[in-house]
Design a protein around this motif. Structure first.
Motif, PDB file in Angstrom:
ATOM      1  N   ALA A  85     -34.719  -7.958 -17.364  1.00  0.00           N
ATOM      2  CA  ALA A  85     -35.482  -9.197 -17.559  1.00  0.00           C
ATOM      3  C   ALA A  85     -36.981  -8.919 -17.509  1.00  0.00           C
ATOM      4  CB  ALA A  85     -35.094 -10.228 -16.507  1.00  0.00           C
ATOM      5  N   ASP A  86     -37.404  -8.047 -16.592  1.00  0.00           N
ATOM      6  CA  ASP A  86     -38.815  -7.687 -16.502  1.00  0.00           C
ATOM      7  C   ASP A  86     -39.305  -7.001 -17.778  1.00  0.00           C
ATOM      8  OD1 ASP A  86     -38.908  -8.748 -13.968  1.00  0.00           O
ATOM      9  OD2 ASP A  86     -38.771  -6.808 -12.940  1.00  0.00           O
ATOM     10  N   ALA A  87     -38.397  -6.294 -18.458  1.00  0.00           N
ATOM     11  CA  ALA A  87     -38.757  -5.605 -19.703  1.00  0.00           C
ATOM     12  C   ALA A  87     -38.575  -6.505 -20.921  1.00  0.00           C
ATOM     13  CB  ALA A  87     -37.907  -4.349 -19.857  1.00  0.00           C
ATOM     14  N   GLY A  88     -38.146  -7.763 -20.694  1.00  0.00           N
ATOM     15  CA  GLY A  88     -37.964  -8.702 -21.798  1.00  0.00           C
ATOM     16  C   GLY A  88     -36.654  -8.510 -22.539  1.00  0.00           C
ATOM     17  N   LEU A  89     -35.668  -7.920 -21.873  1.00  0.00           N
ATOM     18  CA  LEU A  89     -34.376  -7.665 -22.504  1.00  0.00           C
ATOM     19  C   LEU A  89     -33.293  -8.514 -21.856  1.00  0.00           C
ATOM     20  CD1 LEU A  89     -34.593  -3.769 -22.567  1.00  0.00           C
ATOM     21  CD2 LEU A  89     -35.094  -5.338 -24.444  1.00  0.00           C
ATOM     22  N   ASP A  90     -32.236  -8.777 -22.599  1.00  0.00           N
ATOM     23  CA  ASP A  90     -31.113  -9.549 -22.096  1.00  0.00           C
ATOM     24  C   ASP A  90     -29.954  -8.604 -21.785  1.00  0.00           C
ATOM     25  OD1 ASP A  90     -28.424 -11.049 -22.622  1.00  0.00           O
ATOM     26  OD2 ASP A  90     -29.899 -12.630 -22.235  1.00  0.00           O
ATOM     27  N   TYR A  91     -29.479  -8.626 -20.550  1.00  0.00           N
ATOM     28  CA  TYR A  91     -28.414  -7.719 -20.108  1.00  0.00           C
ATOM     29  C   TYR A  91     -27.154  -7.870 -20.955  1.00  0.00           C
ATOM     30  CZ  TYR A  91     -24.962  -5.505 -17.088  1.00  0.00           C
ATOM     31  OH  TYR A  91     -23.964  -4.717 -16.604  1.00  0.00           O
ATOM     32  N   ASP A  92     -26.756  -9.113 -21.223  1.00  0.00           N
ATOM     33  CA  ASP A  92     -25.528  -9.351 -21.997  1.00  0.00           C
ATOM     34  C   ASP A  92     -25.638  -8.798 -23.406  1.00  0.00           C
ATOM     35  OD1 ASP A  92     -24.271 -10.614 -19.851  1.00  0.00           O
ATOM     36  OD2 ASP A  92     -25.117 -12.561 -20.392  1.00  0.00           O
ATOM     37  N   GLU A  93     -26.785  -8.958 -24.031  1.00  0.00           N
ATOM     38  CA  GLU A  93     -26.976  -8.417 -25.384  1.00  0.00           C
ATOM     39  C   GLU A  93     -26.898  -6.888 -25.361  1.00  0.00           C
ATOM     40  OE1 GLU A  93     -30.514  -9.849 -27.265  1.00  0.00           O
ATOM     41  OE2 GLU A  93     -29.943 -11.942 -26.978  1.00  0.00           O
ATOM     42  N   LEU A  94     -27.519  -6.280 -24.373  1.00  0.00           N
ATOM     43  CA  LEU A  94     -27.481  -4.821 -24.265  1.00  0.00           C
ATOM     44  C   LEU A  94     -26.060  -4.315 -24.073  1.00  0.00           C
ATOM     45  CD1 LEU A  94     -30.550  -4.240 -21.944  1.00  0.00           C
ATOM     46  CD2 LEU A  94     -30.341  -3.494 -24.313  1.00  0.00           C
ATOM     47  N   GLU A  95     -25.287  -5.061 -23.319  1.00  0.00           N
ATOM     48  CA  GLU A  95     -23.925  -4.647 -23.013  1.00  0.00           C
ATOM     49  C   GLU A  95     -23.053  -4.572 -24.270  1.00  0.00           C
ATOM     50  OE1 GLU A  95     -21.181  -5.542 -19.219  1.00  0.00           O
ATOM     51  OE2 GLU A  95     -21.869  -7.305 -20.297  1.00  0.00           O
ATOM     52  N   PHE A  96     -23.313  -5.431 -25.235  1.00  0.00           N
ATOM     53  CA  PHE A  96     -22.483  -5.479 -26.434  1.00  0.00           C
ATOM     54  C   PHE A  96     -23.059  -4.696 -27.611  1.00  0.00           C
ATOM     55  CE2 PHE A  96     -21.008  -9.223 -24.113  1.00  0.00           C
ATOM     56  CZ  PHE A  96     -19.658  -8.937 -24.077  1.00  0.00           C
ATOM     57  N   MET A  97     -24.195  -4.052 -27.408  1.00  0.00           N
ATOM     58  CA  MET A  97     -24.808  -3.256 -28.475  1.00  0.00           C
ATOM     59  C   MET A  97     -24.079  -1.937 -28.650  1.00  0.00           C
ATOM     60  SD  MET A  97     -28.889  -3.496 -27.969  1.00  0.00           S
ATOM     61  CE  MET A  97     -29.756  -5.018 -28.169  1.00  0.00           C
ATOM     62  N   ASP A  98     -24.203  -1.394 -29.817  1.00  0.00           N
ATOM     63  CA  ASP A  98     -23.709  -0.050 -30.098  1.00  0.00           C
ATOM     64  C   ASP A  98     -24.577   0.913 -29.272  1.00  0.00           C
ATOM     65  OD1 ASP A  98     -25.237   1.987 -31.719  1.00  0.00           O
ATOM     66  OD2 ASP A  98     -23.400   2.005 -32.890  1.00  0.00           O
ATOM     67  N   PRO A  99     -24.000   1.981 -28.723  1.00  0.00           N
ATOM     68  CA  PRO A  99     -24.735   2.871 -27.809  1.00  0.00           C
ATOM     69  C   PRO A  99     -26.052   3.429 -28.368  1.00  0.00           C
ATOM     70  CG  PRO A  99     -22.408   3.387 -27.743  1.00  0.00           C
ATOM     71  CD  PRO A  99     -22.591   2.375 -28.835  1.00  0.00           C
ATOM     72  N   ASP A 100     -26.068   3.781 -29.659  1.00  0.00           N
ATOM     73  CA  ASP A 100     -27.308   4.307 -30.249  1.00  0.00           C
ATOM     74  C   ASP A 100     -28.385   3.235 -30.329  1.00  0.00           C
ATOM     75  OD1 ASP A 100     -26.213   6.846 -30.567  1.00  0.00           O
ATOM     76  OD2 ASP A 100     -25.370   6.338 -32.537  1.00  0.00           O
ATOM     77  N   GLU A 101     -27.970   2.030 -30.704  1.00  0.00           N
ATOM     78  CA  GLU A 101     -28.919   0.916 -30.797  1.00  0.00           C
ATOM     79  C   GLU A 101     -29.459   0.578 -29.409  1.00  0.00           C
ATOM     80  OE1 GLU A 101     -29.054  -3.693 -32.457  1.00  0.00           O
ATOM     81  OE2 GLU A 101     -27.127  -2.684 -32.220  1.00  0.00           O
ATOM     82  N   ARG A 102     -28.570   0.551 -28.393  1.00  0.00           N
ATOM     83  CA  ARG A 102     -28.981   0.254 -27.015  1.00  0.00           C
ATOM     84  C   ARG A 102     -29.987   1.289 -26.534  1.00  0.00           C
ATOM     85  NH1 ARG A 102     -24.414   1.245 -24.018  1.00  0.00           N
ATOM     86  NH2 ARG A 102     -23.513  -0.587 -24.984  1.00  0.00           N
ATOM     87  N   ARG A 103     -29.711   2.565 -26.825  1.00  0.00           N
ATOM     88  CA  ARG A 103     -30.608   3.647 -26.414  1.00  0.00           C
ATOM     89  C   ARG A 103     -32.005   3.433 -27.005  1.00  0.00           C
ATOM     90  NH1 ARG A 103     -29.535   7.988 -24.068  1.00  0.00           N
ATOM     91  NH2 ARG A 103     -30.910   9.766 -24.037  1.00  0.00           N
ATOM     92  N   GLU A 104     -32.053   3.088 -28.277  1.00  0.00           N
ATOM     93  CA  GLU A 104     -33.334   2.874 -28.953  1.00  0.00           C
ATOM     94  C   GLU A 104     -34.090   1.684 -28.358  1.00  0.00           C
ATOM     95  OE1 GLU A 104     -34.899   1.679 -33.393  1.00  0.00           O
ATOM     96  OE2 GLU A 104     -33.030   2.809 -33.215  1.00  0.00           O
ATOM     97  N   VAL A 105     -33.365   0.587 -28.100  1.00  0.00           N
ATOM     98  CA  VAL A 105     -33.995  -0.606 -27.535  1.00  0.00           C
ATOM     99  C   VAL A 105     -34.540  -0.308 -26.136  1.00  0.00           C
ATOM    100  CG1 VAL A 105     -33.514  -2.934 -26.669  1.00  0.00           C
ATOM    101  CG2 VAL A 105     -32.656  -2.241 -28.907  1.00  0.00           C
ATOM    102  N   LEU A 106     -33.766   0.413 -25.319  1.00  0.00           N
ATOM    103  CA  LEU A 106     -34.226   0.742 -23.968  1.00  0.00           C
ATOM    104  C   LEU A 106     -35.445   1.662 -24.006  1.00  0.00           C
ATOM    105  CD1 LEU A 106     -30.798   1.255 -22.168  1.00  0.00           C
ATOM    106  CD2 LEU A 106     -32.443  -0.578 -21.761  1.00  0.00           C
ATOM    107  N   GLU A 107     -35.430   2.643 -24.914  1.00  0.00           N
ATOM    108  CA  GLU A 107     -36.584   3.543 -25.032  1.00  0.00           C
ATOM    109  C   GLU A 107     -37.826   2.775 -25.495  1.00  0.00           C
ATOM    110  OE1 GLU A 107     -35.149   6.609 -27.645  1.00  0.00           O
ATOM    111  OE2 GLU A 107     -34.256   7.739 -25.990  1.00  0.00           O
ATOM    112  N   ASP A 108     -37.652   1.859 -26.447  1.00  0.00           N
ATOM    113  CA  ASP A 108     -38.776   1.046 -26.921  1.00  0.00           C
ATOM    114  C   ASP A 108     -39.362   0.178 -25.810  1.00  0.00           C
ATOM    115  OD1 ASP A 108     -38.504   2.141 -29.433  1.00  0.00           O
ATOM    116  OD2 ASP A 108     -37.486   0.402 -30.312  1.00  0.00           O
TER     117      ASP A 108
END
Length: 83
Positions: free
Chosen positions: A50-73
């Protein structure tokens, strides 16, 4: 005898012997530890996202490569989280 005690009166004699009390204690201890660790860890991770402006539920359902990219960004280490 309390209502919860009846669950552990394995021989149905109306009293809890030492084995039955130990089983009751072990059950309650495991439940308390499970609740403490689960709620603390999950809440802490959700706060980080939440502090990074991300939604936990959305991250949970993302494809692993996409999640990795979003977290790195977002400036987070993708290897620090277990989905």
């Amino acid at each position: 005898m309390f209502g919860f005690d009846k669950m552990f009166d394995f021989n149905c004699d109306g009293h809890l012997d030492s084995f039955e009390r130990a089983a009751q204690f072990q059950f309650m201890d495991a439940m308390m530890k499970h609740e403490e660790t689960d709620s603390f860890d999950e809440d802490e991770e959700e706060d980080v996202f939440a502090d990074a402006g991300l939604d936990y539920d959305e991250l949970e359902f993302m494809d692993p490569d996409e999640r990795r990219e979003v977290l790195e960004d977002a400036g987070l280490d993708p290897d620090a989280f277990d989905f």
